[in-house]
Motif scaffolding. Structure first.
Motif, short mmCIF file in Angstrom:
data_model
loop_
_atom_site.label_atom_id
_atom_site.label_comp_id
_atom_site.label_asym_id
_atom_site.label_seq_id
_atom_site.Cartn_x
_atom_site.Cartn_y
_atom_site.Cartn_z
N UNK A 198 5.86 6.64 -5.00
CA UNK A 198 6.15 7.01 -6.40
C UNK A 198 5.60 8.40 -6.73
N UNK A 199 4.36 8.63 -6.34
CA UNK A 199 3.72 9.91 -6.64
C UNK A 199 4.42 11.04 -5.86
N UNK B 251 2.71 3.11 -4.26
CA UNK B 251 2.18 4.15 -5.14
C UNK B 251 2.30 5.55 -4.53
N UNK B 252 1.94 5.71 -3.23
CA UNK B 252 2.12 7.05 -2.63
C UNK B 252 3.58 7.51 -2.69
N UNK C 119 0.80 -1.24 0.00
CA UNK C 119 0.00 0.00 0.00
C UNK C 119 0.83 1.29 0.00
#
Lengths: 148, 493
Positions: A42-43, A39-40, A36
């Motif tokens: 990467x962004x 992605x946060x 989980x």
């Protein structure tokens, strides 16, 4: 404008770092399948890079260009923002119709002036109309707070 | 039998009433400078919660097309476009007013908007089912690449600064990650706040960014009042105008439709591209800007052409064509429906009711435009000092009504304040919307695809469709850069 852009880029970079720090504490990836936090992270890296780019590009902005944050108009906006924040705080405690009638009357009287009685009647009328449409037609219960 | 069901659904008196109501309120919203189509749709959205999906969607679509057309009224009469989509109309429309022919210009705008709208509606009916059929074969890698392509549109809606657009888009994606993770069930960024467990509802965010922030801008300019002094006489176009409209508007309507399909390109771009194209092919390009029929027909055909086009990626792929379409995605999800190819499979009646309803809405727009123009012109005289506080109150009620939660009102106000400062620093709000809508789609398919492939990243370029989306993403990302280099080279020459 230039100072504002610098402030925005620093704030966004700090935000990205905080998100990365929090996301590092999320369950890790397993067998190549992202967890989980992937992605946060990467962004946030993309956000960090964009913030640094904005900071660098901000140096090319002319010092004389202003964002117009201290004009008479913007001061009026800041007061309205403060009024809205106060309205949101008391809305839950007092109730929709009473709080909103005061809000609408206050804003109309401030912006328009003219006849105080007309403005008061108009404000109450508009609020009661909105309340009735939402409560009775759209079945959105608007009952909260001490009064209605 | 299916056609009969669709026709009877649209001609249901209740649905017809909502279409008329939507178009009429859309024209009023669009006619008022400072109120945009997105703001109008955001404000009307709460009214759809108690309605069934088709009534709610057609009410919003009515507002959308009405507002895009309504913007031409103030563009022609005041040289102030009601919505950005009518900026191109103002160039020639106001020249008509100066000659005392405002009624004629309004008539040309009405018929051209109708023509553009109908063309886009036909394109929507023809293209959407085919695209949805194709999208049914997509699996997680294709959907991830599609979401990435959608996010790459940020580069074209970022205005002058790419970094500002990317910052905004990234924040949008991060906002969409608040709450319970859909795959692992892990709580992310909730800080033990119960209101954040199911994530940040994006409708209050959008009401804040597009409506509340605009109301704050309205307060800043509260002293500016608008008055129309010109009397409106004949609005029905003359025979020679009619011929010119029918020559120009269908083509520019088609241009607008294709611009609408491109995610991120809105009605303003559609109008300007159409205007420029009409000028380029005209035998008298020097007359553009002096008040000629073809110019208004091109701009209005183009901007209303976008309306149907923007619905194509929204309904078939779940990707918003513009900010207004993003709000409509919200309206569908509130009704428990997920826009995308499955919508065509599982809710075909609803989809075709929307298509046919859009066509009817365009007819309603034309009828109201011709018969009610004198009333709509009067709307321009509504004082901003009364309207702005009412809009602020509607923002509060609208954001509360979604989940009947006052926390959402706080979210709306926060984003209203942020949106105001974003406008002050020329930071576009549309990338945030793209991020919020496409973020969850990108993340879930990214993880699912890797889960299915055992962690192999090659899965994202394993099919021709994925490769196509990758190619489109690269083109979209680097196109502004290529354009910049080309412009610099030209300047040097």
């Amino acid at each position: 404008m230039r100072k504002g852009i610098f402030a925005i880029s620093i704030l966004c970079a700090a935000f990205a770092v905080i998100v990365i720090a929090i996301s590092m504490g999320f369950p890790a990836s397993r067998g190549g399948v992202p967890g989980p936090g992937t992605f946060p992270i990467l962004i946030s890296i993309l956000l960090l890079v964009s913030s640094i780019t904005l900071f660098i590009s901000g140096r090319t902005i002319d010092k004389d260009v202003t964002a117009g944050l201290l004009t008479d108009g913007t001061k009026r906006v800041y007061i309205a923002m403060a009024v809205m924040i106060a309205y949101c705080v008391v809305l839950n405690k007092i109730g929709f119709v009473v709080t909103s009638s005061f809000l609408l009357f206050g804003l109309i009287q401030w912006f328009r002036g003219k006849n105080i009685v007309v403005n008061a009647v108009m404000s109450i009328g508009i609020v009661v109309f909105i309340y009735s449409v939402f409560t009775f037609v759209l079945k959105v219960p608007m009952r909260f707070g001490m009064f209605i | 039998m299916f056609i009969y069901d669709v026709v009877s659904a649209v001609f249901n008196p209740e649905i017809l009433m909502f279409i008329v109501l939507g178009v009429a309120s859309g024209i009023c919203i669009g006619a008022l400078p400072g109120l945009t189509a997105t703001m109008g749709v955001a404000l009307v959205l709460p009214l759809t919660f108690g309605l069934d999906a088709s009534s709610g969607m057609l009410l919003l679509i009515g507002v959308y097309i009405g507002a895009i057309y309504g913007g031409s009224i103030s563009a022609i009469l005041l040289r102030t476009p009601g919505t950005p989509a009518s900026a191109a109309t103002a160039l020639d429309g106001y020249e008509f007013s100066k000659r005392g022919e405002a009624g004629r210009a309004l008539g040309i705008a009405t018929l051209s908007s109708f023509t553009g709208g109908v063309v886009s509606c036909i394109a929507l009916m023809l293209i959407s089912p085919q695209l949805a059929k194709l999208a049914l074969s997509f699996s997680s890698p294709e959907f991830f690449m599609l979401a990435v392509f959608g996010l790459s549109i940020i580069s074209s809606v970022s205005g002058k600064s790419l970094s500002k657009g990317f910052i905004c888009g990234c924040i949008g994606v991060l906002l969409s990650m608040v709450g319970i993770d859909a795959i692992s069930g892990y709580m992310r960024f909730t800080f033990d706040n119960v209101n954040l467990f199911s994530g940040i509802s994006y409708i209050p965010v959008m009401i804040g960014l597009f409506a509340m922030s605009q109301a704050f801008i309205g307060i800043e300019e509260i002293a500016t009042e608008t008055f129309v002094v010109q009397k409106i006489t004949r609005v029905f176009p003359h025979k020679e105008d009619l011929i010119k409209i029918l020559k120009t508007a269908p083509l520019t309507g088609l241009i607008g439709t294709f611009i609408g399909i491109v995610p991120g390109a809105g009605a303003d771009i559609g109008a300007f591209v159409s205007y420029n194209e009409a000028k380029r092919v005209s035998k008298h390009p020097e007359k553009f800007g002096t008040g000629i029929t073809e110019a208004i027909a091109a701009a209005e055909g183009g901007n209303n052409g976008v309306t149907g086009g923007a619905l194509i990626p929204m309904l078939t792929l779940g990707i918003p064509g513009d900010a207004t379409a993003a709000i409509m995605i919200g309206a569908l999800t509130i009704q428990g429906l997920q826009p995308g190819p499955l919508l065509f499979k599982d809710n075909a009646l609803l989809v075709y009711t929307i298509f046919f309803g859009l066509l009817i809405a365009n007819f309603v727009m034309m009828i109201l435009g011709f018969l009610g123009i004198k009333f709509f012109v009067k709307i321009l005289s509504i004082p901003k000092n009364i309207l702005t506080p009412i809009i602020m109150l509607l923002c509060v009620v609208g954001s509360y009504a979604i989940n009947m939660n006052l926390f959402d009102v706080g979210v709306m106000l926060t984003f209203g304040i942020i949106g105001y400062f974003m406008q002050k620093f020329d930071i576009p709000a549309s990338p945030a919307v793209l991020g919020i809508i496409l973020g969850p789609m990108a993340e879930s398919h990214f993880r699912r695809a890797l889960l299915m492939s055992g962690g192999s990243p090659l899965t994202f370029i394993s099919t021709p469709i994925s490769i196509f989306f990758l190619f489109m993403t690269l083109v979209t990302l680097f196109w502004p850069l290529i354009k910049k280099i080309k412009r610099k080279k030209k300047e040097m020459v």
